[in-house]
Design a protein around this motif. Structure first.
Motif, mmCIF file in Angstrom:
data_model
loop_
_atom_site.group_PDB
_atom_site.id
_atom_site.type_symbol
_atom_site.label_atom_id
_atom_site.label_comp_id
_atom_site.label_asym_id
_atom_site.label_seq_id
_atom_site.Cartn_x
_atom_site.Cartn_y
_atom_site.Cartn_z
ATOM 1 N N ALA A 41 13.504 -7.030 -6.395
ATOM 2 C CA ALA A 41 13.130 -6.402 -5.132
ATOM 3 C C ALA A 41 13.244 -4.885 -5.194
ATOM 4 C CB ALA A 41 14.012 -6.936 -4.007
ATOM 5 N N GLY A 42 13.268 -4.335 -6.402
ATOM 6 C CA GLY A 42 13.399 -2.896 -6.559
ATOM 7 C C GLY A 42 12.079 -2.181 -6.367
ATOM 8 N N PRO A 43 12.066 -0.882 -6.602
ATOM 9 C CA PRO A 43 10.862 -0.085 -6.385
ATOM 10 C C PRO A 43 9.744 -0.416 -7.376
ATOM 11 C CG PRO A 43 12.561 1.225 -7.447
ATOM 12 C CD PRO A 43 13.212 -0.064 -7.053
ATOM 13 N N LEU A 44 8.530 -0.176 -6.940
ATOM 14 C CA LEU A 44 7.357 -0.333 -7.786
ATOM 15 C C LEU A 44 7.332 0.816 -8.793
ATOM 16 C CD1 LEU A 44 4.720 -2.113 -7.964
ATOM 17 C CD2 LEU A 44 3.629 -0.337 -6.569
ATOM 18 N N VAL A 45 7.243 0.480 -10.092
ATOM 19 C CA VAL A 45 7.305 1.528 -11.111
ATOM 20 C C VAL A 45 6.004 1.682 -11.898
ATOM 21 C CG1 VAL A 45 9.795 1.276 -11.333
ATOM 22 C CG2 VAL A 45 8.290 0.023 -12.893
ATOM 23 N N ALA A 46 5.074 0.721 -11.782
ATOM 24 C CA ALA A 46 3.828 0.820 -12.537
ATOM 25 C C ALA A 46 2.765 -0.065 -11.903
ATOM 26 C CB ALA A 46 4.036 0.416 -13.998
ATOM 27 N N THR A 47 1.497 0.358 -12.032
ATOM 28 C CA THR A 47 0.380 -0.421 -11.492
ATOM 29 C C THR A 47 -0.834 -0.307 -12.410
ATOM 30 O OG1 THR A 47 -0.491 1.451 -10.212
ATOM 31 C CG2 THR A 47 1.064 -0.031 -9.089
ATOM 32 N N TRP B 143 -2.806 12.569 -7.597
ATOM 33 C CA TRP B 143 -4.154 12.024 -7.499
ATOM 34 C C TRP B 143 -4.682 12.126 -6.070
ATOM 35 C CZ3 TRP B 143 -4.356 6.946 -10.919
ATOM 36 C CH2 TRP B 143 -4.071 7.303 -12.248
ATOM 37 N N ASN B 144 -5.977 11.828 -5.905
ATOM 38 C CA ASN B 144 -6.659 12.035 -4.630
ATOM 39 C C ASN B 144 -6.847 10.753 -3.825
ATOM 40 O OD1 ASN B 144 -7.881 13.971 -2.882
ATOM 41 N ND2 ASN B 144 -9.917 13.276 -3.501
ATOM 42 N N GLN B 145 -6.353 9.620 -4.327
ATOM 43 C CA GLN B 145 -6.573 8.349 -3.645
ATOM 44 C C GLN B 145 -5.808 8.288 -2.315
ATOM 45 O OE1 GLN B 145 -5.951 8.403 -7.021
ATOM 46 N NE2 GLN B 145 -8.092 8.034 -7.508
ATOM 47 N N THR B 146 -6.385 7.557 -1.378
ATOM 48 C CA THR B 146 -5.819 7.411 -0.043
ATOM 49 C C THR B 146 -5.288 5.988 0.150
ATOM 50 O OG1 THR B 146 -7.903 6.634 0.919
ATOM 51 C CG2 THR B 146 -7.543 9.028 0.835
ATOM 52 N N ALA B 147 -4.641 5.769 1.293
ATOM 53 C CA ALA B 147 -4.195 4.419 1.638
ATOM 54 C C ALA B 147 -5.389 3.476 1.741
ATOM 55 C CB ALA B 147 -3.411 4.452 2.950
ATOM 56 N N ASP B 148 -6.527 3.963 2.233
ATOM 57 C CA ASP B 148 -7.731 3.128 2.311
ATOM 58 C C ASP B 148 -8.183 2.689 0.921
ATOM 59 O OD1 ASP B 148 -8.079 3.029 5.077
ATOM 60 O OD2 ASP B 148 -9.259 4.877 5.124
ATOM 61 N N ASP B 149 -8.080 3.580 -0.055
ATOM 62 C CA ASP B 149 -8.448 3.204 -1.426
ATOM 63 C C ASP B 149 -7.537 2.100 -1.949
ATOM 64 O OD1 ASP B 149 -10.482 5.127 -1.585
ATOM 65 O OD2 ASP B 149 -9.102 6.678 -2.273
ATOM 66 N N TRP B 150 -6.233 2.249 -1.758
ATOM 67 C CA TRP B 150 -5.296 1.214 -2.210
ATOM 68 C C TRP B 150 -5.564 -0.110 -1.498
ATOM 69 C CZ3 TRP B 150 -2.149 0.971 -6.248
ATOM 70 C CH2 TRP B 150 -1.802 2.155 -6.900
ATOM 71 N N ARG B 151 -5.824 -0.051 -0.204
ATOM 72 C CA ARG B 151 -6.124 -1.281 0.534
ATOM 73 C C ARG B 151 -7.354 -1.966 -0.051
ATOM 74 N NH1 ARG B 151 -10.013 -1.722 3.549
ATOM 75 N NH2 ARG B 151 -10.196 0.531 3.869
ATOM 76 N N VAL C 244 0.816 -1.219 0.000
ATOM 77 C CA VAL C 244 0.000 0.000 0.000
ATOM 78 C C VAL C 244 0.851 1.272 0.000
ATOM 79 C CG1 VAL C 244 -1.600 1.380 1.394
ATOM 80 C CG2 VAL C 244 -2.093 -1.031 0.948
ATOM 81 N N PRO C 245 1.886 1.384 0.845
ATOM 82 C CA PRO C 245 2.669 2.637 0.826
ATOM 83 C C PRO C 245 3.305 2.949 -0.522
ATOM 84 C CG PRO C 245 3.108 1.408 2.841
ATOM 85 C CD PRO C 245 2.312 0.499 1.950
ATOM 86 N N GLU C 246 3.780 1.915 -1.242
ATOM 87 C CA GLU C 246 4.390 2.168 -2.546
ATOM 88 C C GLU C 246 3.341 2.567 -3.582
ATOM 89 O OE1 GLU C 246 8.164 0.138 -3.926
ATOM 90 O OE2 GLU C 246 7.168 -1.460 -2.788
ATOM 91 N N GLY C 247 2.178 1.947 -3.515
ATOM 92 C CA GLY C 247 1.104 2.357 -4.421
ATOM 93 C C GLY C 247 0.698 3.794 -4.150
ATOM 94 N N LEU C 248 0.587 4.138 -2.874
ATOM 95 C CA LEU C 248 0.211 5.498 -2.506
ATOM 96 C C LEU C 248 1.258 6.499 -2.973
ATOM 97 C CD1 LEU C 248 -1.868 7.218 -0.992
ATOM 98 C CD2 LEU C 248 -0.542 6.843 1.104
ATOM 99 N N ALA C 249 2.522 6.120 -2.915
ATOM 100 C CA ALA C 249 3.588 7.013 -3.381
ATOM 101 C C ALA C 249 3.442 7.297 -4.879
ATOM 102 C CB ALA C 249 4.953 6.403 -3.086
#
Length: 279
Positions: free
Chosen positions: A53-59, A29-37, A17-22
């Motif tokens: 194990a590198g950073p998340l670059v796309a979703t 964008w306006n999404q929150t950690a709750d939205d990602w969860r 969740v923290p990486e998606g939120l980042a």
């Protein structure tokens, strides 16, 4: 080595969740950690990492609703990795996943995205726009939504959207700071919830445009600061009132579907959407 060969495909879990939120924060964008969860626990979020194990670059996220509808959203790519086909590849995974569930993929696209989605078979539905404004400090503190409201709100939302997404509405109502208003006859409702950058108004379901305006005014009376809401273009009186109230059109969207879907045609009782990420 091609960029794709340096990337590892993943399915996001709660710890991501923290990486998606980042990523969504970086895009403004306006999404929150709750939205990602919610996307991760109720749907499937596909991702690409730089190495094992590198950073998340796309979703990209696929969220199935009841009634054979699947929502596609959260298509995000780190700027350093854009224009390499990553979004297209992740979109294809979302579409394949939803089709495996027997669901028709639906999304709200920006004008730029619309052209790309048309090329892969999506068809246009109705037009909508995000409106942004600022309201004065609320006269009253936000109140928690009564638990009994969840069933009523979910049923009204399903009638207006042509699909069931009770889990989404229940999740909204359980969040801290969420406010819900029901019309006097309990035939309409509006939800206001906290976003990352602004209060998000929606969904709003009502019997007619006049009733919708009354619900919207009540929701705004309990808000303060920056406010976003996503309104189908067909509601001319509602748009005119927003302009008079100092709101401005931020960006345009178009509802699109990969196959026939009732949610692609705006219902006579749906006046404000839950947001392009949820429909």
């Amino acid at each position: 080595m091609a960029p794709s060969e340096a990337l590892t495909s993943v399915i996001l879990g709660p710890d991501d969740v923290p990486e998606g939120l980042a990523l969504s924060d970086a895009a403004g964008w306006n999404q929150t950690a709750d939205d990602w969860r919610l996307f991760i626990t109720q749907g499937r979020v596909f991702g690409l990492r730089d190495g094992d194990a590198g950073p998340l670059v796309a979703t990209a996220a696929a969220l199935p609703y009841e009634g054979g509808i699947g929502w596609v959203s959260m298509v995000l790519v780190n700027p350093a990795w854009q224009h390499r086909g990553l979004a297209t590849a992740l979109m294809a995974r979302c579409v394949a996943h939803l089709r495996s569930l027997g669901a028709t993929p639906v999304l709200d696209a920006t004008p730029a995205g619309q052209q790309a989605y048309l090329r892969i078979g999506f068809e246009d539905g109705f037009a909508l726009a995000r409106w942004e404004g600022t309201v004065a400090d609320a006269a009253a503190e936000p109140r928690p939504a009564p638990p009994a409201d969840a069933a009523t709100v979910s049923a009204l939302d399903a009638q207006a959207n042509g699909c069931g997404r009770g889990f989404l509405l229940t999740d909204f109502l359980q969040r801290a700071g969420t406010r819900v208003g029901l019309s006097p006859a309990r035939t309409g409702f509006v939800i206001a919830r906290e976003g990352r950058r602004a209060t998000q108004i929606g969904p709003l379901v009502a019997d007619d445009e006049s009733s919708a305006l009354s619900l919207l005014q009540a929701a705004l009376a309990g808000a303060s600061g920056r406010v976003f809401l996503d309104v189908p273009e067909r509601w001319a009186a509602l748009r005119a009132w927003l302009e008079q109230a100092g709101f401005a059109r931020q960006r345009a969207f178009v509802r699109m579907s990969l196959g026939a879907a009732p949610i692609a045609s705006v219902n006579d009782r749906l006046f404000v959407l839950a947001g392009p990420e949820f429909g």
